[in-house]
Design a protein around this motif. Structure first.
Motif, mmCIF file in Angstrom:
data_model
loop_
_atom_site.group_PDB
_atom_site.id
_atom_site.type_symbol
_atom_site.label_atom_id
_atom_site.label_comp_id
_atom_site.label_asym_id
_atom_site.label_seq_id
_atom_site.Cartn_x
_atom_site.Cartn_y
_atom_site.Cartn_z
ATOM 1 N N ALA A 1 0.831 -1.205 0.000
ATOM 2 C CA ALA A 1 0.000 0.000 0.000
ATOM 3 C C ALA A 1 0.864 1.254 0.000
ATOM 4 C CB ALA A 1 -0.922 -0.006 1.214
ATOM 5 N N GLY A 2 1.946 1.232 0.778
ATOM 6 C CA GLY A 2 2.844 2.384 0.831
ATOM 7 C C GLY A 2 3.529 2.644 -0.501
ATOM 8 N N LEU A 3 4.000 1.575 -1.135
ATOM 9 C CA LEU A 3 4.676 1.715 -2.428
ATOM 10 C C LEU A 3 3.727 2.239 -3.502
ATOM 11 C CD1 LEU A 3 6.821 -1.558 -2.454
ATOM 12 C CD2 LEU A 3 7.681 0.787 -2.328
ATOM 13 N N ILE A 4 2.486 1.698 -3.490
ATOM 14 C CA ILE A 4 1.503 2.108 -4.501
ATOM 15 C C ILE A 4 1.143 3.581 -4.340
ATOM 16 C CG2 ILE A 4 -0.910 1.826 -5.193
ATOM 17 C CD1 ILE A 4 -0.508 -1.199 -4.707
ATOM 18 N N SER A 5 1.023 4.030 -3.084
ATOM 19 C CA SER A 5 0.653 5.432 -2.853
ATOM 20 C C SER A 5 1.768 6.385 -3.279
ATOM 21 C CB SER A 5 0.315 5.651 -1.379
ATOM 22 O OG SER A 5 1.458 5.440 -0.564
ATOM 23 N N LEU A 6 3.010 5.899 -3.262
ATOM 24 C CA LEU A 6 4.139 6.765 -3.616
ATOM 25 C C LEU A 6 4.544 6.650 -5.085
ATOM 26 C CD1 LEU A 6 6.439 6.239 -0.484
ATOM 27 C CD2 LEU A 6 5.109 8.266 -1.053
ATOM 28 N N PHE A 7 4.471 5.416 -5.603
ATOM 29 C CA PHE A 7 4.988 5.188 -6.955
ATOM 30 C C PHE A 7 3.977 4.398 -7.785
ATOM 31 C CE2 PHE A 7 8.478 4.728 -3.822
ATOM 32 C CZ PHE A 7 9.165 5.911 -4.097
ATOM 33 N N SER A 8 3.386 5.035 -8.771
ATOM 34 C CA SER A 8 2.452 4.328 -9.651
ATOM 35 C C SER A 8 3.176 3.316 -10.532
ATOM 36 C CB SER A 8 1.707 5.342 -10.540
ATOM 37 O OG SER A 8 0.866 6.169 -9.771
ATOM 38 N N TRP A 9 4.484 3.576 -10.785
ATOM 39 C CA TRP A 9 5.228 2.660 -11.658
ATOM 40 C C TRP A 9 5.400 1.273 -11.041
ATOM 41 C CZ3 TRP A 9 9.380 0.766 -9.160
ATOM 42 C CH2 TRP A 9 9.985 1.549 -8.175
ATOM 43 N N ILE A 10 5.094 1.150 -9.724
ATOM 44 C CA ILE A 10 5.239 -0.160 -9.083
ATOM 45 C C ILE A 10 4.303 -1.179 -9.723
ATOM 46 C CG2 ILE A 10 3.478 -0.001 -7.251
ATOM 47 C CD1 ILE A 10 7.091 -1.163 -6.740
ATOM 48 N N PHE A 11 3.207 -0.701 -10.369
ATOM 49 C CA PHE A 11 2.288 -1.614 -11.059
ATOM 50 C C PHE A 11 2.985 -2.324 -12.216
ATOM 51 C CE2 PHE A 11 -0.999 1.209 -9.148
ATOM 52 C CZ PHE A 11 -1.714 0.231 -8.479
ATOM 53 N N PHE A 12 3.904 -1.632 -12.885
ATOM 54 C CA PHE A 12 4.684 -2.275 -13.944
ATOM 55 C C PHE A 12 5.496 -3.434 -13.366
ATOM 56 C CE2 PHE A 12 4.375 1.924 -16.216
ATOM 57 C CZ PHE A 12 3.774 1.439 -17.376
ATOM 58 N N LEU A 13 6.115 -3.165 -12.199
ATOM 59 C CA LEU A 13 6.952 -4.177 -11.546
ATOM 60 C C LEU A 13 6.104 -5.354 -11.070
ATOM 61 C CD1 LEU A 13 9.838 -4.813 -10.624
ATOM 62 C CD2 LEU A 13 9.332 -3.658 -8.474
ATOM 63 N N PHE A 14 4.974 -5.071 -10.398
ATOM 64 C CA PHE A 14 4.073 -6.122 -9.931
ATOM 65 C C PHE A 14 3.568 -6.961 -11.106
ATOM 66 C CE2 PHE A 14 2.417 -4.164 -5.664
ATOM 67 C CZ PHE A 14 3.677 -4.359 -5.131
ATOM 68 N N GLY A 15 3.161 -6.270 -12.180
ATOM 69 C CA GLY A 15 2.628 -6.981 -13.347
ATOM 70 C C GLY A 15 3.658 -7.890 -13.971
ATOM 71 N N ALA A 16 4.884 -7.381 -14.144
ATOM 72 C CA ALA A 16 5.959 -8.194 -14.734
ATOM 73 C C ALA A 16 6.275 -9.396 -13.854
ATOM 74 C CB ALA A 16 7.206 -7.333 -14.929
ATOM 75 N N PHE A 17 6.250 -9.185 -12.522
ATOM 76 C CA PHE A 17 6.557 -10.288 -11.606
ATOM 77 C C PHE A 17 5.486 -11.375 -11.681
ATOM 78 C CE2 PHE A 17 6.342 -12.314 -7.383
ATOM 79 C CZ PHE A 17 7.634 -12.806 -7.316
ATOM 80 N N LEU A 18 4.217 -10.987 -11.779
ATOM 81 C CA LEU A 18 3.138 -11.973 -11.866
ATOM 82 C C LEU A 18 3.204 -12.746 -13.186
ATOM 83 C CD1 LEU A 18 0.040 -10.150 -10.333
ATOM 84 C CD2 LEU A 18 1.472 -11.908 -9.305
ATOM 85 N N ILE A 19 3.529 -12.064 -14.270
ATOM 86 C CA ILE A 19 3.666 -12.757 -15.560
ATOM 87 C C ILE A 19 4.831 -13.745 -15.488
ATOM 88 C CG2 ILE A 19 4.223 -12.440 -18.010
ATOM 89 C CD1 ILE A 19 2.750 -9.717 -17.802
ATOM 90 N N TYR A 20 5.944 -13.324 -14.860
ATOM 91 C CA TYR A 20 7.093 -14.226 -14.664
ATOM 92 C C TYR A 20 6.678 -15.435 -13.822
ATOM 93 C CZ TYR A 20 11.153 -16.040 -12.162
ATOM 94 O OH TYR A 20 12.075 -16.868 -11.587
ATOM 95 N N THR A 21 5.916 -15.184 -12.750
ATOM 96 C CA THR A 21 5.456 -16.282 -11.886
ATOM 97 C C THR A 21 4.557 -17.241 -12.648
ATOM 98 O OG1 THR A 21 5.529 -14.798 -9.968
ATOM 99 C CG2 THR A 21 4.255 -16.823 -9.731
ATOM 100 N N ALA A 22 3.694 -16.700 -13.518
ATOM 101 C CA ALA A 22 2.805 -17.544 -14.314
ATOM 102 C C ALA A 22 3.601 -18.465 -15.226
ATOM 103 C CB ALA A 22 1.871 -16.669 -15.147
ATOM 104 N N VAL A 23 4.633 -17.917 -15.870
ATOM 105 C CA VAL A 23 5.502 -18.730 -16.751
ATOM 106 C C VAL A 23 6.218 -19.798 -15.937
ATOM 107 C CG1 VAL A 23 7.516 -18.678 -18.259
ATOM 108 C CG2 VAL A 23 5.788 -16.871 -18.430
#
Length: 336
Positions: free
Chosen positions: A123-145
């Motif tokens: 929650a803290g990271l999201i409130s400060l940095f919107s770009w964290i969604f790029f990082l979260f998204g890439a990590f989930l796609i990596y986890t899916a693979v």
């Protein structure tokens, strides 16, 4: 979603009371729950989660209720997948059946603490940095693979060869402290000849807790892809972990039949990963800069539909495949 401090206090207090009852009343008598006891407990916890979601609907509206249900179903599905690893840990460390309930209970409490920390950090990271969604998204796609790769690898390997029960944390403690060979009930340490020894139960809890720490790295970004409301993230995680101990005993045999669960979860995580990346694109107005005639944001109703649909297809396909495998074995036995 405007959640007052008193709502947080009441929610956490109720969760603590439920956990206290589970630990000090139910958990004080180590035993293997019967099918009836496990089924009743799961039904109660699921009913509580559904009632909570309905309450969110009436207080905050359908969109937030859909966010909660999507998050809860996703976290619950990931928790069921985690039970595979818990079964392996219990088997490798030779935990007696009547003590497994206590080990799972303590492991789940540790999991709740880890989840709370990760939720606050997220929650803290999201409130400060919107770009964290790029990082979260890439990590989930990596986890899916990675889930797909692990699924294909485990098709060829014996799951019992998994080293989850002897991870780094367990090896480190074993190397530095004296330990007993046998379990001493639910005791984590005992004194032998005036010297304090660790018991295998401590290693079991360490294995479960450190393993769940890794699971949290997947589950927290996944749920933040469905809702950015810390209150809904927290409650969805708590409801997903409630009843997990009873579920372990209820569907221990069924877990082996859900052969496509990892593939289904890989699809869900990849979908949420893409959703997070698209959300970040929208946050930075890149969709407008690219001149796209439509919004790249994926609505919550579509997310919930995809999650439920994938899980339904995965479960049905798994049961059909397992039934077919059983029939082939019976035919082969009859032929001999």
């Amino acid at each position: 979603m405007d959640v007052h401090l008193y709502a947080w206090i009441i929610t956490v207090a109720i969760m603590v009371v439920i956990l206290a009852v589970d630990i000090f009343i139910i958990g004080r008598r180590p035993h293997e729950p019967s099918m009836k006891e496990a089924g009743l407990a799961i039904a109660v916890f699921v009913a509580l989660a559904v009632a909570f979601g309905i309450g969110v609907y009436f207080v905050s509206g359908g969109d937030y209720a859909a966010q909660f249900f999507a998050g809860w179903v996703t976290e619950y599905s990931l928790s069921v997948d985690n039970l595979f690893i818990f079964v392996i840990i219990m088997t490798k460390l030779k935990v007696p059946r009547h003590l497994q309930q206590f080990a799972l209970l303590v492991g789940i409490v540790i999991a709740l603490i880890f989840r709370a920390i990760f939720i606050a950090l997220g929650a803290g990271l999201i409130s400060l940095f919107s770009w964290i969604f790029f990082l979260f998204g890439a990590f989930l796609i990596y986890t899916a693979v990675k889930l797909v790769i692990d699924y294909r690898k485990h098709n060829d390997d014996d799951p019992s060869n998994d080293d989850s029960g002897d991870n780094f944390a367990v090896r480190l403690v074993k190397k530095r402290f004296r330990a007993t060979e046998d379990f001493e009930g639910t005791h984590l340490t005992v004194k032998r000849d005036g010297v304090r020894h660790l018991t295998p139960m401590l290693f079991v809890i360490l294995a479960l807790g450190s393993t769940d720490l890794l699971f949290a790295l997947d589950s927290i970004p996944a749920i933040y892809g469905l809702t950015q409301e810390p209150y809904l993230v927290f409650t969805a995680n708590v409801f997903a972990l409630m009843g997990l101990r009873q579920l372990y005993f209820l569907i221990g045999g069924l877990l082996k039949r859900l052969v496509y669960l990892s593939l289904g979860l890989s699809v869900i995580l990849a979908f949420i990963g893409v959703k997070l990346v698209l959300h970040a694109v929208h946050e930075y107005h890149l969709d407008e800069k690219l001149g796209l005639p439509f919004s790249v944001e994926i609505p919550i109703w579509l997310s919930l539909s995809v999650i439920v649909g994938v899980l339904a297809v995965t479960t049905v396909a798994s049961l059909v495949k397992s039934r077919g495998d059983v029939s082939e074995k019976e035919d082969a036995t009859a032929a001999h």
